[in-house]
Motif scaffolding. Sequence first.
Motif, PDB file in Angstrom:
ATOM      1  N   ILE C  30     110.662  -7.916  61.816  1.00  0.00           N
ATOM      2  CA  ILE C  30     111.794  -7.026  61.563  1.00  0.00           C
ATOM      3  C   ILE C  30     112.399  -6.663  62.916  1.00  0.00           C
ATOM      4  N   ASP C  31     113.730  -6.742  63.008  1.00  0.00           N
ATOM      5  CA  ASP C  31     114.390  -6.335  64.245  1.00  0.00           C
ATOM      6  C   ASP C  31     114.880  -4.910  64.122  1.00  0.00           C
ATOM      7  N   ARG C  32     115.224  -4.378  65.297  1.00  0.00           N
ATOM      8  CA  ARG C  32     115.806  -3.034  65.292  1.00  0.00           C
ATOM      9  C   ARG C  32     117.084  -3.022  64.454  1.00  0.00           C
ATOM     10  N   LEU C 175     110.823   2.601  62.765  1.00  0.00           N
ATOM     11  CA  LEU C 175     110.689   1.722  61.602  1.00  0.00           C
ATOM     12  C   LEU C 175     110.342   2.571  60.395  1.00  0.00           C
ATOM     13  N   LEU C 176     111.057   2.303  59.290  1.00  0.00           N
ATOM     14  CA  LEU C 176     110.767   3.023  58.057  1.00  0.00           C
ATOM     15  C   LEU C 176     110.272   2.014  57.031  1.00  0.00           C
ATOM     16  N   ILE C 177     109.097   2.279  56.505  1.00  0.00           N
ATOM     17  CA  ILE C 177     108.599   1.423  55.453  1.00  0.00           C
ATOM     18  C   ILE C 177     108.832   2.147  54.133  1.00  0.00           C
ATOM     19  N   ALA C 178     109.659   1.557  53.278  1.00  0.00           N
ATOM     20  CA  ALA C 178     109.958   2.212  52.009  1.00  0.00           C
ATOM     21  C   ALA C 178     109.350   1.372  50.898  1.00  0.00           C
ATOM     22  N   ASP C 179     108.294   1.894  50.320  1.00  0.00           N
ATOM     23  CA  ASP C 179     107.571   1.136  49.299  1.00  0.00           C
ATOM     24  C   ASP C 179     108.109   1.518  47.926  1.00  0.00           C
ATOM     25  N   GLU C 180     108.950   0.676  47.390  1.00  0.00           N
ATOM     26  CA  GLU C 180     109.595   0.928  46.100  1.00  0.00           C
ATOM     27  C   GLU C 180     110.050   2.371  45.990  1.00  0.00           C
ATOM     28  N   PRO C 181     110.932   2.793  46.865  1.00  0.00           N
ATOM     29  CA  PRO C 181     111.281   4.215  46.912  1.00  0.00           C
ATOM     30  C   PRO C 181     112.026   4.680  45.672  1.00  0.00           C
ATOM     31  N   THR C 182     112.520   3.738  44.863  1.00  0.00           N
ATOM     32  CA  THR C 182     113.365   4.179  43.756  1.00  0.00           C
ATOM     33  C   THR C 182     112.802   3.815  42.391  1.00  0.00           C
ATOM     34  N   THR C 183     111.619   3.187  42.372  1.00  0.00           N
ATOM     35  CA  THR C 183     111.085   2.698  41.091  1.00  0.00           C
ATOM     36  C   THR C 183     110.893   3.811  40.073  1.00  0.00           C
ATOM     37  N   GLY C 207     114.788   0.291  61.969  1.00  0.00           N
ATOM     38  CA  GLY C 207     114.513  -0.848  61.110  1.00  0.00           C
ATOM     39  C   GLY C 207     113.924  -0.360  59.796  1.00  0.00           C
ATOM     40  N   ILE C 208     114.271  -1.060  58.710  1.00  0.00           N
ATOM     41  CA  ILE C 208     113.718  -0.655  57.417  1.00  0.00           C
ATOM     42  C   ILE C 208     113.013  -1.844  56.782  1.00  0.00           C
ATOM     43  N   MET C 209     111.807  -1.597  56.294  1.00  0.00           N
ATOM     44  CA  MET C 209     111.132  -2.605  55.495  1.00  0.00           C
ATOM     45  C   MET C 209     111.165  -2.081  54.071  1.00  0.00           C
ATOM     46  N   LEU C 210     112.006  -2.722  53.243  1.00  0.00           N
ATOM     47  CA  LEU C 210     112.216  -2.219  51.888  1.00  0.00           C
ATOM     48  C   LEU C 210     111.450  -3.093  50.904  1.00  0.00           C
ATOM     49  N   ILE C 211     110.444  -2.472  50.297  1.00  0.00           N
ATOM     50  CA  ILE C 211     109.628  -3.223  49.341  1.00  0.00           C
ATOM     51  C   ILE C 211     110.149  -2.947  47.945  1.00  0.00           C
ATOM     52  N   THR C 212     110.404  -3.996  47.197  1.00  0.00           N
ATOM     53  CA  THR C 212     110.973  -3.783  45.872  1.00  0.00           C
ATOM     54  C   THR C 212     110.710  -5.003  45.006  1.00  0.00           C
ATOM     55  N   HIS C 213     110.791  -4.823  43.697  1.00  0.00           N
ATOM     56  CA  HIS C 213     110.785  -6.015  42.868  1.00  0.00           C
ATOM     57  C   HIS C 213     112.163  -6.205  42.240  1.00  0.00           C
ATOM     58  N   ALA C 219     119.930  -7.547  47.125  1.00  0.00           N
ATOM     59  CA  ALA C 219     121.239  -8.130  47.383  1.00  0.00           C
ATOM     60  C   ALA C 219     122.170  -7.105  48.001  1.00  0.00           C
ATOM     61  N   GLU C 220     122.057  -5.863  47.565  1.00  0.00           N
ATOM     62  CA  GLU C 220     122.983  -4.844  48.054  1.00  0.00           C
ATOM     63  C   GLU C 220     122.623  -4.328  49.421  1.00  0.00           C
ATOM     64  N   THR C 221     121.316  -4.233  49.730  1.00  0.00           N
ATOM     65  CA  THR C 221     120.956  -3.478  50.932  1.00  0.00           C
ATOM     66  C   THR C 221     120.322  -4.293  52.055  1.00  0.00           C
ATOM     67  N   CYS C 222     119.778  -5.461  51.765  1.00  0.00           N
ATOM     68  CA  CYS C 222     118.958  -6.091  52.802  1.00  0.00           C
ATOM     69  C   CYS C 222     119.714  -7.127  53.609  1.00  0.00           C
ATOM     70  N   ASP C 223     119.268  -7.247  54.876  1.00  0.00           N
ATOM     71  CA  ASP C 223     119.819  -8.298  55.729  1.00  0.00           C
ATOM     72  C   ASP C 223     119.046  -9.582  55.515  1.00  0.00           C
ATOM     73  N   ARG C 224     117.722  -9.440  55.437  1.00  0.00           N
ATOM     74  CA  ARG C 224     116.884 -10.599  55.250  1.00  0.00           C
ATOM     75  C   ARG C 224     115.847 -10.323  54.177  1.00  0.00           C
TER      76      ARG C 224
END
Lengths: 480, 417, 337
Positions: C30-32, C175-183, C207-213, C219-224
């Motif tokens: 993950i980059d800055r 760095l923010l790790i968001a583990d399914e923050p909206t489930t 940097g954000i690591m967004l974990i989701t299913h 598609a809306e929020t991630c760069d990679r």
Amino acid sequence: MLQYTIKRLLLVIPTFFLISLLIFVVLNIAPGRPGATGGAGQGEQQNQEQKESYRIFKEQFNLDKPILINTRFSLTRDEVRRLIEVAYNLDGTALARDRIKAQEALDDYREYLVRHLVELLDDPDPAFQRLVVNQLSVSAQQPFRNDRRGSEERRQRAREENQRIGAENLAVKQMRLDADASPEEIAAMVQAWKDWYTPDKQERYTFTGREKLSILLLDTRFAKYWGNLLYLDFGLSTVDRRPVLPTLLGKIRYSLSLTTIAVLLAYTIAIPIGILSAVRQGTRLDAIVTVILFIMFSLPTFFTGTVLLKLFSEGDPFAIFPTGDFQTMHSDPWTTWQTFKDIVWHLVLPITTYTSVSLAALSRYARTGVIDVIRSDYIRTARAKGLSEPAVILKHAVRNGMIPILTLLGGLLPTVVAGSVVIEVVFNIPGMGQYIYNAIQLRDYNAVMAVLLASSFLALIGILLSDLSYALVDPRISFD
Amino acid sequence: MADLESAVDAPVAADARQEDPSYGEIVWGQFRKRRLAMACLYGLVGLFLLAVYAPVLASNKPFIWQPAGEPVQFPWFISLFDRTFFENQVDLFFNTLLVFGTIIAIPVAVVFVRTRNRLRRPRRAARSRALVAGIGAFLLCFAAVQAFPVQKQKEVFPRIQAQLEAAGTEVRAVYPPLPYSFRDGDIDQIGQPISRAHLLGTDNAGRDVLTRLLFGTRISLTIGVFAVALYITLGTIIGSIAGYYGGRVDALIQRIIEVVICVPSLFLILTVAAFIENRSIFHIMVIIAAVAWTSPARLIRAEFLRLRNLDFVSAARAVGYRERTIIFKEILPNAIAPVLVAATFGVARAILIESTMSFLGLGDITVPSWGQILNTGRTTSDWVLILAPGFAIFVTVSLLNLVGEGFRDALDPKLRK
Amino acid sequence: MALLEVKDLKTWFYTDDGVLRSVDGVSFEIDRGETLGVVGESGCGKSVTAMSILRLIPQPPGRIVGGQILFEGRDLVTLPIKELRKVRGNDISVIFQEPMTSLNPVYTVGDQTMEAILLHQSVDEDEARAIALDMLKRVGIPAAETRIDEYPHQMSGGMKQRVMIAMALSCKPKLLIADEPTTALDVTIQAQILELLQDLQQSEGMGIMLITHDLGVVAETCDRVVVLYAGQVAETADTGALFDHPAHPYTVGLLRSLPDRAPPGSRLYTIEGMVPSPQDFPTGCRFRTRCPHASEACAELPPVHDLGDGHRVWCHHPLSREDARALTAERTEGGWQ
């Protein structure tokens, strides 16, 4: 919160009333006679004096009254006649058991018999008349007033009243006939009784509707007991004939000093052990602690106590501590320090026993409490913030994990005050536990009743306290 | 035969194998993984067998008795149902188990072994049929034992043997390994220390301590199991009613429970026990049950309150089942699990309570209860009489508690991995 | 240098039922200022990966058995716990999946928010409270002045999740790790929270690591995006490239099963079978039991194909750009006929 507290406090009253009802009924329907050991039931072999003293005994402890409901005002003349016939086996067919029962009923029914007995005086058979006369001389005696309570003036009045009653009773008691009385004597005595039954007596022994209602509910053992209870009068001990309450209060300090120390000790040792073994869950330390606690938990109190007593005070192999009692009997004056040391020395073994038993249960509680919490998500949150492990445990896990074990304290209230029967018996400590144990064996009915009621009341208060303390430490619980 | 069976089973096999295991089987599977709990369960079974076969190990009646020139007699077997020797119903029950139970257990075990490889549903059906038949047969036997009482022997065989042999008559007699009675002492043997003849010595009435401990197992297990069965049944019924109907019924039952909980149970138990004349261990069971029913009642009530609003109950109601059917067939099986765990701990507690009562001299004085032996040890200050029963209580209670913990963990879905 | 670089991470669980290889050789970076989406079905090791970064795996039974987690060049796997604590909550923060249970019920929201601030910044209690209050306001808690003294149970799920975010951001992490923050939240609140995260990312540059299913969220929020399957990386690519021409059959399956790609009235596409449980992961390519293209070669460990622009796929039979487009589009066209 305040509203809730008040509501709960008010609820204590009906609950306590129901508890007293339950205990009262259980004790009274339990087979076996309270108080008397060999006092009743021997029928004719019993001499007059023994009978009389047992009757007075029953009167003193209200044992002549029905337990909850009194319907004796509805007795009929024929029922009374039948009772006399059975009690004295006039037709020669009554079983011994029925005779004893009938005799007791005649003893117990007292003033409810008088009206019918006077009518039965008209019986043509002089032998039967004699029996009626003698029954009257018993039944017409009046009960004494309670002169143990109230203001001095009130007690004085009760005492004067009792003197008058005593004189009347004495007169009535002498209006009886011996077995060899001649028909003339019998006729004279019958006439004497008829003269005795003046209109004011007639009024006394016939009951109006309102009187019947009050008799139905109030002239019962339970009502009389509660009547005394309202004045904090727990009655007399059937063993030493002294009021129960002062004796009981005198015993509390022994139990209290033993159990408070033991409970405090158990908590101060158990909580750190529980936390430590929860934090180190799965390690060898945890395994060892768990096994030791488990062993302590499964050992019965009386076994631990007996073994300690034998090991350390009966000289097998050690004789370090005294073999029981709360302090040494001594004649020469001791300093406070000496007394204190002596008591502590006596209490080491009982406290050890008590502590070891409750310690095991408490640490297991503490351990599961903390383990439950340690797995929870908010502990992970706390770690993710960068808090050190001790901070995570002490600030986040312990406060939550200790809620159940702290609220247990309230539930311990009755045990703390009433002590432990087993420990006090094994170590011969003259506290409440031993008191109730002895009372139970001597069937000291009022004493047993008092201890049961007192500890039930404390249990009620204890439950209330733990609910309230729960609300204080756990913000999730609110009573509004 | 085997071919035929598999041929019949084959068509069903495809979907039957997919059949989910029942809740009980899942829990049992979880329980089996816990080695310590399993070991303790085996320990409990061993204890039970010891209780059943106690007379085989210890009795002063010889298996075979034949003075020279007389026909062979079997006093031991007859004594099993002898009311003058085994006065207590508990002993009669266990002796019936010993004789008839053993006979009945064999065919039942055969059914269990033979259905081992069958599919789940037919296996379950066959096994429960066998169990019900076995229990029924046993109860019949017990009724028969009750109906035809034997009252016979007062002879003390070892003594007669000594007399006969002193008189020169040869006697052929085979005794159990411990040729002592748990009840009758030998005045010449009072307070014997540990020896080869008396492995744990004798007590102050000259009775062999090991024999008494052995028969004490019967008392403890009976008290534990029956008292708990009694109060669990009572509590379950009351709790179900409170939880299912809720409202005013619930409020009333709650109040009653509150009242009973406040009364100090040990005090009350001791008091009532002391007031009963000639109390037997049945009185003691009833007293324990009368005080302890509140905790299963509360557990069941809580479970009912949770379950009664779930969909499957609404479904049952919608289908139009009767109230009783819903309570006992739909909700109860789902609510019973925590109660069964509590029951295991309850047995341990009941055993502790009974031994405490006996220790305080308020138990049934006619039976060789462990607490009573310990009390004798306390008054006579004899180490063996303190340690041996203490150890017996400790082991039994530990086994029960560990099995209980195993069950609790097996039921806990959080611990399932 | 990337902000965070995870190399061949292996987190295994040692249970009674055997070793569970929940995370088995995962690598990504993950980059800055970048948002990395980590997607996959339930049980594929997303959360375990996230928890491994700050070593928050319950231990035992879990253990990081191999690999490196380089944060600004330092390996968090071997970092002494004291040093790691300075990273936790300060440089790297986590928002957990369950807002309902992730807050301690016996402390007020304010207390819990201030905790990290007091720990990592040299401020006194009043200043910490001011910072916490400011943070609570920024995450959009109405009447924050009064709510700061409330207990978690007095708040709704959405509010609690906002508090969690405020707590996580209070020390301005890199760095923010968001583990399914909206489930656990309903759709409208989901959108608000995601928007909030994006706003904060832009202003703070973290940097954000967004974990989701939820691929829609990705598609809306991630760069990679990193696609995980059964504890391993299946494919990683820029969001655009992944949605345009996925190369791994699993990614294709995931995209084809999206409901919004299916026309009304048609049956949804599903991937055959179920995610294997960690006890019995297949050897070789772990997807081969469910893969429509599986061959005997798949019993071997899959090779990595670099398709350029950071698009990498671990597969024996990666799909060509044209095939992938055809497959993901087929559904749509088929539906219209």
